[in-house]
Design an enzyme around this catalytic site. Structure first.
Site, PDB file in Angstrom:
ATOM      1  NE  ARG A   1       0.985   1.864  -6.711  1.00  0.00           N
ATOM      2  CZ  ARG A   1       2.171   2.440  -6.491  1.00  0.00           C
ATOM      3  NH1 ARG A   1       3.272   1.753  -6.622  1.00  0.00           N
ATOM      4  NH2 ARG A   1       2.243   3.702  -6.135  1.00  0.00           N
TER       5      ARG A   1
ATOM      6  NE  ARG B   1       6.516   8.671  -8.880  1.00  0.00           N
ATOM      7  CZ  ARG B   1       6.456   7.775  -7.892  1.00  0.00           C
ATOM      8  NH1 ARG B   1       5.284   7.312  -7.480  1.00  0.00           N
ATOM      9  NH2 ARG B   1       7.554   7.345  -7.304  1.00  0.00           N
TER      10      ARG B   1
ATOM     11  CG  ASP C   1       4.916  -3.057  -5.183  1.00  0.00           C
ATOM     12  OD1 ASP C   1       5.571  -4.072  -5.494  1.00  0.00           O
ATOM     13  OD2 ASP C   1       5.394  -2.138  -4.490  1.00  0.00           O
ATOM     14  CG  ASN C   2       7.821  -0.721  -7.804  1.00  0.00           C
ATOM     15  OD1 ASN C   2       7.105   0.013  -7.128  1.00  0.00           O
ATOM     16  ND2 ASN C   2       8.982  -1.176  -7.378  1.00  0.00           N
TER      17      ASN C   2
ATOM     18  CE  LYS D   1      10.451   7.222  -4.328  1.00  0.00           C
ATOM     19  NZ  LYS D   1      11.183   6.894  -5.562  1.00  0.00           N
TER      20      LYS D   1
ATOM     21  CG  ASP E   1      11.690   7.754   7.656  1.00  0.00           C
ATOM     22  OD1 ASP E   1      11.286   7.500   6.494  1.00  0.00           O
ATOM     23  OD2 ASP E   1      12.856   8.144   7.894  1.00  0.00           O
TER      24      ASP E   1
ATOM     25  N   GLY F   1       0.866  -1.173   0.000  1.00  0.00           N
ATOM     26  CA  GLY F   1       0.000   0.000   0.000  1.00  0.00           C
ATOM     27  C   GLY F   1       0.898   1.216   0.000  1.00  0.00           C
TER      28      GLY F   1
END
Length: 469
Positions: free
Chosen positions: A181, A174, A252-253, A108, A120, A86
């Site tokens: 995905r 971005r 997932d990419n 991101k 983090d 996720g």
């Protein structure tokens, strides 16, 4: 500014995302603003303070998403299924409909979400810097890529085990065509939510493949998988012809529009080497340069398998047999395009055979003489020109025996676009490339003295070749 009544993502409903808030950052120093990308979605007129309030503070845009959304998905990571994924350090921030095309702004490094696990939720400034240069050069080389839209330095310092710490932090935005995905479908199959797979497929067709709306049921699923397969095959061929190694080709990419995105440990390959890997943690070479087409096809099979949960009659394995033909066709087309040459033969079969022989000799030369990958495409642009080969920084490789055969092949070809052949870029002796040593040397003055001069110079160099490929 481009607005619409309600962002399409809301059509999917709250089972597909979680509402999240961006982290508050101690500082916001603008490091990169992509005016071309902003123009695409009508945001190029934003003032400095508006840009900051949207892309560092993430205040809601008028008429857009009311809150930021962390999208839910699963995925195979290095072929192991992970249901704990996720959006862990990013979210969907806004959507824009421009003419017939839907665009997403995603982030991101914008803070923790329910999917951050032990992370983090932050991004290093160096990570952002690397993604800017990756997307700029890939776009210039004609690769279907996400665009880095904005980067702010946030004034935080981060601890990372894979780079000198503490290190500076940044937040990146971005611009993508889609954030749906393969793993978004996989999650629904894992949870056995057939109705939601149908819902997601309908959403994907409506917004990304509207030409497939004429189909229903199984036929729609089949047409969708074939369309995704074609787009992904094209992008994979683009990577291969750019000498690019994505590094982390997990499911997932990969998104359903076939756009290349999420640049972690990528590399541009210095010299042709099918075993060349980008990620230090890819010990087995699963995502090596030469294995990218196989990895992508494996991922497409996972998408097909997920779709089959809602469409049990979907012959996905059969449909995906088209991948090899799509990939080979695109590779040949892009290869000719990169060299700016065309085959003079009228007969299709003879022409194909001649192209295949020439490509074989080209890659044989790369393997045997070991010239620089990008420099060779540059030197041989528009065919063999002795004067240009003589002033190349690698002129000595052209005396290698394997070049003799290739030269014979190349001499048969005609120039494809005489305007491109005359472009000032090809009057240089050195190509524009981005191998790791240069990347590190551009970063060093930023890290040491906050000096961005080399970075700005590299951006200008890359942008000067846009449109050539």
């Amino acid at each position: 500014m481009s607005h619409h009544v309600s962002p399409p993502i809301y059509e999917l409903g709250p089972e597909f995302y979680d509402e999240v808030q961006a982290a508050p950052f101690p500082d916001a120093k603008l490091r990169y603003r992509n005016q071309d990308a902003a123009r695409t979605i009508g945001l190029d007129q934003l003032s400095e303070s508006e840009w900051k309030s949207y892309f560092a503070d993430f205040k809601a845009m008028p008429g857009n998403l009311l809150t930021c959304l962390a999208l839910r998905y699963h995925g195979h990571q290095f072929r192991s299924y992970n249901p704990q994924l996720g959006d862990g350090r990013g979210f969907l921030y806004a959507q824009f409909q421009v003419k017939e095309k839907l665009y997403d702004l995603g982030t991101k490094g914008s803070g923790r979400t329910p999917y951050s696990r032990s992370g983090d939720g932050r991004l290093t400034l160096k990570g952002a810097f690397r993604e800017i240069l990756a997307t700029e050069l890939l776009e210039a080389l004609g690769v279907n890529t996400s665009k880095t839209f904005s980067v702010f330095e946030t004034g935080e310092s981060l601890e990372r085990h894979d780079e000198p710490s503490p290190t500076r932090a940044g937040v990146l935005v971005r611009l993508n065509h889609s954030h749906i995905r393969f793993g978004t479908f996989q999650r629904l199959a894992f949870l056995k939510e057939a109705d939601n797979i149908v819902k997601l497929l309908d959403y994907s067709v409506r917004h990304y493949y509207p030409e497939l709306s004429v189909y229903e049921g199984d036929e729609k699923a089949a047409a969708f998988l074939q369309a995704v397969c074609r787009n992904v095959a094209r992008t994979t061929a683009q990577w291969m012809m750019a000498g690019f190694v994505h590094g982390v080709l997990n499911t997932d990419n990969m998104n359903i529009t076939g756009e290349s995105f999420d640049y972690g440990p990528y590399r541009f390959m210095p010299k042709y080497d099918p075993a060349f890997t980008a990620a230090y943690f890819d010990q087995s070479g699963l995502y090596a340069y030469g294995r990218q087409p196989t990895s992508v096809l494996w991922n497409l099979h996972q998408l097909g398998f997920a779709l089959k949960f809602a469409y049990p009659n979907l012959p996905y394995e059969e449909l995906l047999e088209e991948f090899a033909d799509n990939f080979n066709f695109e590779s040949r087309r892009l290869f000719m395009h990169r060299l700016n040459i065309q085959n003079p033969l009228q007969d299709e079969r003879a022409s194909l055979e001649m192209d295949q022989e020439m490509m074989m000799n080209f890659f044989n030369f790369l393997a045997e003489a070991q010239p620089l990958f990008e420099q060779t495409f540059f030197d041989l642009h528009s065919g063999v020109n002795e004067e240009r080969l003589a002033r190349s920084p690698q002129s000595q490789v052209y005396s290698h025996p394997s070049f003799t055969e290739l030269k014979k092949n190349l001499d048969y070809y005609e120039i494809l676009d005489s305007k491109k052949a005359e472009h000032p870029y090809f009057k240089n002796s050195k190509c524009c490339s981005l191998i790791i040593d240069e990347l590190e040397s551009i970063w060093a003055p930023i890290a040491d003295q906050d000096d961005w001069a080399l970075f700005d110079k590299k951006l200008q160099e890359i942008r000067a070749i846009k449109g050539l490929y």
